[in-house]
Motif scaffolding. Structure first.
Motif, PDB file in Angstrom:
ATOM      1  N   ASN A  61      31.653  41.693  24.688  1.00 29.95           N
ATOM      2  CA  ASN A  61      32.602  42.447  25.506  1.00 29.95           C
ATOM      3  C   ASN A  61      32.540  42.030  26.975  1.00 29.95           C
ATOM      4  O   ASN A  61      33.561  42.005  27.659  1.00 29.95           O
ATOM      5  N   GLU A  62      31.352  41.695  27.453  1.00 28.83           N
ATOM      6  CA  GLU A  62      31.234  41.256  28.847  1.00 28.83           C
ATOM      7  C   GLU A  62      32.047  39.986  29.094  1.00 28.83           C
ATOM      8  O   GLU A  62      32.706  39.846  30.128  1.00 28.83           O
ATOM      9  N   PHE A  63      32.013  39.061  28.133  1.00 29.16           N
ATOM     10  CA  PHE A  63      32.815  37.843  28.280  1.00 29.16           C
ATOM     11  C   PHE A  63      34.304  38.156  28.149  1.00 29.16           C
ATOM     12  O   PHE A  63      35.133  37.577  28.866  1.00 29.16           O
ATOM     13  N   ALA A  64      34.656  39.043  27.242  1.00 25.43           N
ATOM     14  CA  ALA A  64      36.058  39.425  27.109  1.00 25.43           C
ATOM     15  C   ALA A  64      36.565  40.113  28.380  1.00 25.43           C
ATOM     16  O   ALA A  64      37.678  39.837  28.852  1.00 25.43           O
ATOM     17  N   GLU A  65      35.722  40.974  28.939  1.00 30.58           N
ATOM     18  CA  GLU A  65      36.095  41.741  30.122  1.00 30.58           C
ATOM     19  C   GLU A  65      36.305  40.843  31.339  1.00 30.58           C
ATOM     20  O   GLU A  65      37.236  41.052  32.132  1.00 30.58           O
ATOM     21  N   ARG A  66      35.479  39.821  31.510  1.00 29.08           N
ATOM     22  CA  ARG A  66      35.585  38.953  32.680  1.00 29.08           C
ATOM     23  C   ARG A  66      36.906  38.207  32.689  1.00 29.08           C
ATOM     24  O   ARG A  66      37.400  37.805  33.746  1.00 29.08           O
ATOM     25  N   GLY A  67      37.513  38.041  31.511  1.00 27.94           N
ATOM     26  CA  GLY A  67      38.777  37.327  31.429  1.00 27.94           C
ATOM     27  C   GLY A  67      39.951  38.059  32.031  1.00 27.94           C
ATOM     28  O   GLY A  67      41.011  37.460  32.243  1.00 27.94           O
ATOM     29  N   PHE A  68      39.787  39.343  32.308  1.00 26.10           N
ATOM     30  CA  PHE A  68      40.859  40.129  32.919  1.00 26.10           C
ATOM     31  C   PHE A  68      40.599  40.416  34.393  1.00 26.10           C
ATOM     32  O   PHE A  68      41.446  41.004  35.065  1.00 26.10           O
ATOM     33  N   LYS A  69      39.435  40.007  34.887  1.00 26.40           N
ATOM     34  CA  LYS A  69      39.093  40.299  36.276  1.00 26.40           C
ATOM     35  C   LYS A  69      39.695  39.268  37.228  1.00 26.40           C
ATOM     36  O   LYS A  69      39.620  38.065  36.985  1.00 26.40           O
ATOM     37  N   ASN A  70      40.270  39.755  38.308  1.00 25.73           N
ATOM     38  CA  ASN A  70      40.843  38.928  39.371  1.00 25.73           C
ATOM     39  C   ASN A  70      41.930  37.972  38.853  1.00 25.73           C
ATOM     40  O   ASN A  70      42.071  36.853  39.324  1.00 25.73           O
ATOM     41  N   ILE A  71      42.707  38.432  37.881  1.00 26.57           N
ATOM     42  CA  ILE A  71      43.815  37.650  37.356  1.00 26.57           C
ATOM     43  C   ILE A  71      45.124  38.219  37.894  1.00 26.57           C
ATOM     44  O   ILE A  71      45.437  39.392  37.696  1.00 26.57           O
ATOM     45  N   GLY A  72      45.898  37.359  38.562  1.00 24.77           N
ATOM     46  CA  GLY A  72      47.156  37.810  39.139  1.00 24.77           C
ATOM     47  C   GLY A  72      48.385  37.267  38.453  1.00 24.77           C
ATOM     48  O   GLY A  72      49.508  37.732  38.705  1.00 24.77           O
ATOM     49  N   ALA A  73      48.218  36.281  37.566  1.00 25.06           N
ATOM     50  CA  ALA A  73      49.328  35.710  36.811  1.00 25.06           C
ATOM     51  C   ALA A  73      48.764  34.922  35.639  1.00 25.06           C
ATOM     52  O   ALA A  73      47.573  34.582  35.608  1.00 25.06           O
ATOM     53  N   TRP A  74      49.630  34.622  34.672  1.00 20.14           N
ATOM     54  CA  TRP A  74      49.229  33.909  33.466  1.00 20.14           C
ATOM     55  C   TRP A  74      50.165  32.734  33.233  1.00 20.14           C
ATOM     56  O   TRP A  74      51.314  32.735  33.672  1.00 20.14           O
ATOM     57  N   ILE A  75      49.658  31.740  32.491  1.00 17.92           N
ATOM     58  CA  ILE A  75      50.480  30.635  31.997  1.00 17.92           C
ATOM     59  C   ILE A  75      50.212  30.492  30.504  1.00 17.92           C
ATOM     60  O   ILE A  75      49.070  30.585  30.060  1.00 17.92           O
ATOM     61  N   MET A  76      51.278  30.271  29.734  1.00 19.71           N
ATOM     62  CA  MET A  76      51.096  30.004  28.306  1.00 19.71           C
ATOM     63  C   MET A  76      52.161  29.034  27.817  1.00 19.71           C
ATOM     64  O   MET A  76      53.218  28.859  28.438  1.00 19.71           O
ATOM     65  N   GLY A  77      51.866  28.391  26.697  1.00 14.86           N
ATOM     66  CA  GLY A  77      52.820  27.494  26.082  1.00 14.86           C
ATOM     67  C   GLY A  77      53.887  28.243  25.306  1.00 14.86           C
ATOM     68  O   GLY A  77      53.693  29.396  24.902  1.00 14.86           O
ATOM     69  N   ARG A  78      54.996  27.566  25.061  1.00 13.96           N
ATOM     70  CA  ARG A  78      56.115  28.180  24.342  1.00 13.96           C
ATOM     71  C   ARG A  78      55.700  28.659  22.970  1.00 13.96           C
ATOM     72  O   ARG A  78      56.089  29.746  22.526  1.00 13.96           O
ATOM     73  N   ASN A  79      54.907  27.852  22.247  1.00 16.52           N
ATOM     74  CA  ASN A  79      54.536  28.210  20.882  1.00 16.52           C
ATOM     75  C   ASN A  79      53.653  29.442  20.821  1.00 16.52           C
ATOM     76  O   ASN A  79      53.597  30.118  19.788  1.00 16.52           O
ATOM     77  N   MET A  80      52.952  29.738  21.906  1.00 19.57           N
ATOM     78  CA  MET A  80      52.127  30.938  21.930  1.00 19.57           C
ATOM     79  C   MET A  80      52.971  32.186  22.144  1.00 19.57           C
ATOM     80  O   MET A  80      52.614  33.274  21.695  1.00 19.57           O
ATOM     81  N   PHE A  81      54.101  32.012  22.815  1.00 24.45           N
ATOM     82  CA  PHE A  81      54.988  33.148  23.068  1.00 24.45           C
ATOM     83  C   PHE A  81      55.863  33.466  21.862  1.00 24.45           C
ATOM     84  O   PHE A  81      56.156  34.637  21.582  1.00 24.45           O
TER      85      PHE A  81
END
Length: 218
Positions: A61-81
Motif C-alpha cells: 500500500n505504501e508503494f501504491a500510495e506514493r503513486g498519487f502523491k504530488n501528481i498534477g497531471a497524467w499521460i496515457m496511451g490510446r489503448n489504455m483509454f
C-alpha cells in the motif's frame, strides 16, 4: 523540478506488462489482470479507484500510495483509454465510470482528434495527436508545478523511456509468468540510456523496484 514518473506499473517475472489479445473482455490482455494482485487489495486502490473505505496497509500500500502523491497531471496511451481502434467512439469515456481516479488533467496519445471530455471529480481527458513531446509539454504546464504520472501502457512507456524523458519508475514485479504479451524492456538498454536501479523491496505479492535516471554532475 517537475518529474515524469511511472508508478505502480506491474510486470510479470518474464517481463510482460500486459497479456496477449487485449479486447473489451480482457483490457489488460489474457492473464494481465493477475499482474495487479498486489495492488487490488490495498487501501489506496480500494479508496482511490473503488471509493471504498477499506483495504490493506503495509509495504504494498505504501508503494501504491506514493503513486498519487504530488501528481498534477497524467499521460496515457490510446489503448489504455479505450478498446476501440481507428476512429474514436465518442460515446466511450474510459473504463472508470463517471468519476475516474485521476482528479486532474489526463493527456491521451491518439491518432485521431477528439474534443476534451470532462468527467466528475476534476478529471478532464485531452486527446493529443502531436506526439509524446507535445503531450508531456501540455501535461507539465497543466500540472501547476507538480509531477506528471505516465500511466501506460507498455508501448507508451517504451516510447518515453527510449526518448530518456522518464525521470523515475516504480515497477512491481508480480510472481507470475505470462509467456507472451507486451514486453516492457525488450531490446531497451537501460544503463546506456542513463538509468539505474536505486531501491528494491520484496513482499509476499510483488518485488518493488525503483529505477531512476542518473543525474549528471557539472
Amino acid at each position: 523540478m517537475q518529474k515524469l514518473r511511472v508508478e505502480s506499473f506491474s510486470i510479470s517475472i518474464d517481463g510482460y506488462g500486459a497479456g496477449p489479445n487485449q479486447d473489451m473482455d480482457n483490457p489488460l490482455g489474457v492473464g494481465g489482470q493477475n499482474l495487479h494482485q498486489w495492488f487490488f487489495p490495498t487501501k489506496t486502490f480500494q479508496q482511490e479507484v473503488l471509493g471504498k473505505n477499506e483495504g490493506t496497509t503495509g509495504v504494498d500500500n505504501e508503494f501504491a500510495e506514493r503513486g498519487f502523491k504530488n501528481i498534477g497531471a497524467w499521460i496515457m496511451g490510446r489503448n489504455m483509454f479505450s478498446p476501440y481502434r481507428g476512429q474514436p467512439n465518442t460515446d466511450w469515456k474510459g473504463w472508470w465510470g463517471d468519476n475516474p481516479p485521476y482528479h486532474s488533467p489526463v493527456f491521451i496519445l491518439s491518432n485521431h482528434k477528439r474534443e476534451p471530455v470532462e468527467m466528475e471529480g476534476g478529471t478532464i481527458f485531452y486527446f493529443v495527436t502531436e506526439g509524446i513531446h507535445s503531450a508531456l509539454e501540455q501535461a507539465f504546464k497543466s500540472a501547476n508545478g507538480k509531477d506528471v504520472r505516465l500511466s501506460g501502457g507498455v508501448s507508451t512507456i517504451r516510447q518515453y523511456l527510449t526518448a530518456k524523458l522518464i525521470d523515475e519508475m516504480h515497477i512491481a514485479i508480480s510472481p507470475i509468468l505470462l509467456g507472451k504479451g507486451e514486453h516492457l524492456f525488450s531490446e531497451i538498454d537501460l544503463p546506456t540510456l542513463g538509468y539505474a536501479c536505486t531501491d528494491r523491496v520484496a513482499t509476499d505479492n510483488a518485488t518493488h523496484i525503483i529505477i531512476k535516471k542518473k543525474t549528471t554532475s557539472s
